[in-house]
Design a protein around this motif. Structure first.
Motif, PDB file in Angstrom:
ATOM      1  N   GLN A   1       1.063  -0.911   0.236  1.00 60.93           N
ATOM      2  CA  GLN A   1       0.319   0.242   0.032  1.00 60.93           C
ATOM      3  C   GLN A   1       1.027   1.406  -0.067  1.00 60.93           C
ATOM      4  O   GLN A   1       0.253   1.921  -0.710  1.00 60.93           O
ATOM      5  N   ALA A   2       1.122   1.452   0.583  1.00 57.57           N
ATOM      6  CA  ALA A   2       2.325   2.851   1.300  1.00 57.57           C
ATOM      7  C   ALA A   2       3.761   2.367   0.968  1.00 57.57           C
ATOM      8  O   ALA A   2       4.584   1.524   0.418  1.00 57.57           O
ATOM      9  N   HIS A   3       4.592   2.996   0.816  1.00 60.96           N
ATOM     10  CA  HIS A   3       6.335   3.580   0.066  1.00 60.96           C
ATOM     11  C   HIS A   3       6.770   2.527   1.061  1.00 60.96           C
ATOM     12  O   HIS A   3       6.546   2.501   2.109  1.00 60.96           O
ATOM     13  N   PRO A   4       7.481   1.627   0.847  1.00 58.76           N
ATOM     14  CA  PRO A   4       8.271   0.865   1.897  1.00 58.76           C
ATOM     15  C   PRO A   4       9.162   1.140   2.498  1.00 58.76           C
ATOM     16  O   PRO A   4       9.582   0.685   3.048  1.00 58.76           O
ATOM     17  N   MET A   5       9.983   3.097   2.814  1.00 57.25           N
ATOM     18  CA  MET A   5      10.353   3.618   3.279  1.00 57.25           C
ATOM     19  C   MET A   5       9.749   3.413   4.422  1.00 57.25           C
ATOM     20  O   MET A   5      10.689   3.882   5.754  1.00 57.25           O
ATOM     21  N   ARG A   6       8.567   3.409   5.120  1.00 56.37           N
ATOM     22  CA  ARG A   6       7.844   3.412   6.103  1.00 56.37           C
ATOM     23  C   ARG A   6       8.678   2.414   7.712  1.00 56.37           C
ATOM     24  O   ARG A   6       9.286   1.763   7.048  1.00 56.37           O
ATOM     25  N   PRO A   7       8.457   3.092   8.512  1.00 55.52           N
ATOM     26  CA  PRO A   7       9.590   2.523   9.595  1.00 55.52           C
ATOM     27  C   PRO A   7       9.698   0.443   9.584  1.00 55.52           C
ATOM     28  O   PRO A   7      10.683   0.118   9.566  1.00 55.52           O
ATOM     29  N   ARG A   8       8.305   0.774   9.567  1.00 56.54           N
ATOM     30  CA  ARG A   8       8.017  -1.057   9.138  1.00 56.54           C
ATOM     31  C   ARG A   8       8.221  -1.892   8.504  1.00 56.54           C
ATOM     32  O   ARG A   8       7.680  -2.322   8.364  1.00 56.54           O
TER      33      ARG A   8
ATOM     34  N   ALA B   1      22.334  -3.566   6.704  1.00 53.91           N
ATOM     35  CA  ALA B   1      21.240  -2.385   6.257  1.00 53.91           C
ATOM     36  C   ALA B   1      19.978  -2.657   5.777  1.00 53.91           C
ATOM     37  O   ALA B   1      18.957  -1.770   5.512  1.00 53.91           O
ATOM     38  N   SER B   2      19.560  -3.870   6.164  1.00 50.58           N
ATOM     39  CA  SER B   2      18.401  -4.281   5.962  1.00 50.58           C
ATOM     40  C   SER B   2      17.047  -3.590   7.498  1.00 50.58           C
ATOM     41  O   SER B   2      17.818  -3.846   7.987  1.00 50.58           O
ATOM     42  N   GLN B   3      16.108  -3.430   6.691  1.00 52.94           N
ATOM     43  CA  GLN B   3      15.306  -2.198   7.210  1.00 52.94           C
ATOM     44  C   GLN B   3      14.235  -2.726   8.067  1.00 52.94           C
ATOM     45  O   GLN B   3      14.000  -2.671   9.169  1.00 52.94           O
ATOM     46  N   SER B   4      13.897  -4.302   7.522  1.00 53.18           N
ATOM     47  CA  SER B   4      12.222  -4.582   8.044  1.00 53.18           C
ATOM     48  C   SER B   4      12.203  -6.325   8.021  1.00 53.18           C
ATOM     49  O   SER B   4      13.349  -6.682   6.661  1.00 53.18           O
TER      50      SER B   4
ATOM     51  N   VAL C   1      11.919 -12.504   5.348  1.00 49.45           N
ATOM     52  CA  VAL C   1      12.006 -12.070   4.067  1.00 49.45           C
ATOM     53  C   VAL C   1      12.234 -10.709   4.572  1.00 49.45           C
ATOM     54  O   VAL C   1      11.708 -10.272   6.092  1.00 49.45           O
ATOM     55  N   ALA C   2      14.005 -10.180   4.255  1.00 45.24           N
ATOM     56  CA  ALA C   2      14.122  -9.057   4.498  1.00 45.24           C
ATOM     57  C   ALA C   2      14.225  -7.973   3.784  1.00 45.24           C
ATOM     58  O   ALA C   2      13.694  -8.395   2.129  1.00 45.24           O
ATOM     59  N   TYR C   3      13.279  -6.409   4.619  1.00 47.21           N
ATOM     60  CA  TYR C   3      13.840  -5.682   3.445  1.00 47.21           C
ATOM     61  C   TYR C   3      14.893  -4.576   3.730  1.00 47.21           C
ATOM     62  O   TYR C   3      15.151  -4.184   4.890  1.00 47.21           O
ATOM     63  N   ASN C   4      14.897  -3.505   2.574  1.00 49.65           N
ATOM     64  CA  ASN C   4      15.806  -3.030   2.409  1.00 49.65           C
ATOM     65  C   ASN C   4      15.586  -2.132   1.226  1.00 49.65           C
ATOM     66  O   ASN C   4      15.637  -2.009  -0.021  1.00 49.65           O
ATOM     67  N   TYR C   5      15.739  -0.930   1.161  1.00 52.47           N
ATOM     68  CA  TYR C   5      14.834   0.211   0.552  1.00 52.47           C
ATOM     69  C   TYR C   5      16.008   0.232  -0.506  1.00 52.47           C
ATOM     70  O   TYR C   5      17.503   0.298  -0.074  1.00 52.47           O
ATOM     71  N   GLY C   6      15.614   0.113  -1.518  1.00 54.78           N
ATOM     72  CA  GLY C   6      16.840   0.010  -2.928  1.00 54.78           C
ATOM     73  C   GLY C   6      17.119  -0.733  -3.284  1.00 54.78           C
ATOM     74  O   GLY C   6      17.649  -1.485  -4.604  1.00 54.78           O
ATOM     75  N   GLN C   7      16.734  -2.490  -1.738  1.00 56.41           N
ATOM     76  CA  GLN C   7      16.949  -4.380  -2.546  1.00 56.41           C
ATOM     77  C   GLN C   7      15.836  -4.605  -2.774  1.00 56.41           C
ATOM     78  O   GLN C   7      15.713  -5.907  -3.338  1.00 56.41           O
ATOM     79  N   ASN C   8      14.736  -3.697  -1.998  1.00 55.63           N
ATOM     80  CA  ASN C   8      13.347  -4.524  -2.311  1.00 55.63           C
ATOM     81  C   ASN C   8      13.187  -5.914  -1.548  1.00 55.63           C
ATOM     82  O   ASN C   8      14.075  -6.103  -0.331  1.00 55.63           O
ATOM     83  N   PHE C   9      12.749  -6.264  -1.404  1.00 58.71           N
ATOM     84  CA  PHE C   9      12.114  -7.747  -0.429  1.00 58.71           C
ATOM     85  C   PHE C   9      12.991  -9.267  -0.948  1.00 58.71           C
ATOM     86  O   PHE C   9      13.327  -9.255  -2.093  1.00 58.71           O
TER      87      PHE C   9
END
Lengths: 118, 109
Positions: free
Chosen positions: A96-103, B29-32, B89-97
């Motif tokens: 839904q939203a931009h994946p830069m949301r914190p979670r 750098a993985s964030q979520s 699953v790891a998410y890293n901005y710029g590299q996706n899931f």
């Protein structure tokens, strides 16, 4: 709410033919992704759209693959000409939203298209 | 080396057992992070997001250790319906899931 829908669910084609896969994301989801799982391997990223723009296409295997998302709604993935190694399950996902949301915004997957190239 | 690695499995456990899955990621750098489950010949479905403080959803508990780049999923009181492949699953901005290869769980009667 309707989920992510993909069409067709199965496709069997001969090497050298063309196949077009379609994905309708959840309404309102700007992010649309294509993933692929080939036999025995992990799910691999192909492409990411934000609305109608290709945000990242680094996972596309080669120029036989072409993805479009006209108008920022549904997306198509065309394989032309298909090769044997293209066989696998192609998943579309939206968020839904931009994946830069914190979670992060988790992905919602379609049922996938099982492609068999003979 | 794969960016996200998981226990190779399969795990075969009796009903009622507690089972833990481990996952490591190489990109600091993985964030979520997320756990998905995938039933045979079906699409992956979100099981739960993984938060830094750890989180619980019923019989499922997820933990994240950023220092060790390690994620876990604990399933208590396993049910037959828990049988599936569990994807880290790891998410890293710029590299996706980025998906791990998955760990298959079979809960036996």
């Amino acid at each position: 709410e309707a989920g992510v829908t993909q069409f067709p669910s199965h496709s069997v084609i001969e090497k050298g033919q063309t196949v077009t896969l379609r994905c309708d994301p959840i309404s309102g989801h700007d992010n649309l992704y294509w993933y692929r799982r080939v036999m025995g391997k992990e799910i691999k990223f192909l492409l990411h759209f934000v609305k109608e723009s290709k945000q990242d296409e680094s996972g596309m295997p080669n120029n036989r693959f072409l993805a479009e998302r006209t108008g920022g709604t549904y997306s198509t993935l065309k394989v032309q000409p298909a090769e044997l190694e293209d066989s696998g399950v192609y998943f579309c996902a939206s968020s839904q939203a931009h994946p830069m949301r914190p979670r992060g915004s988790p992905l919602h997957f379609g049922n996938g298209t099982r492609l068999t190239v003979t | 080396r794969k960016e996200v690695e998981q226990d190779p499995g399969p795990f075969n456990v009796p009903e009622g057992a507690t089972v833990a899955f481990n996952c490591t990621y190489s990109n600091s750098a993985s964030q979520s992070f997320f756990w998905y489950r995938q039933d045979c010949r079906k699409e992956p479905k979100l099981l739960m997001s993984v938060y830094s403080s750890g989180n619980e959803d019923g019989r499922f508990t997820a933990q994240l250790n950023r220092a060790s780049q390690y994620i876990s999923l604990l399933i208590r009181d396993s049910k037959l319906s828990d049988s599936a492949t569990y994807l880290c699953v790891a998410y890293n901005y710029g590299q996706n899931f980025v998906f791990g290869p998955g760990t298959r769980l079979s809960v036996l009667p």
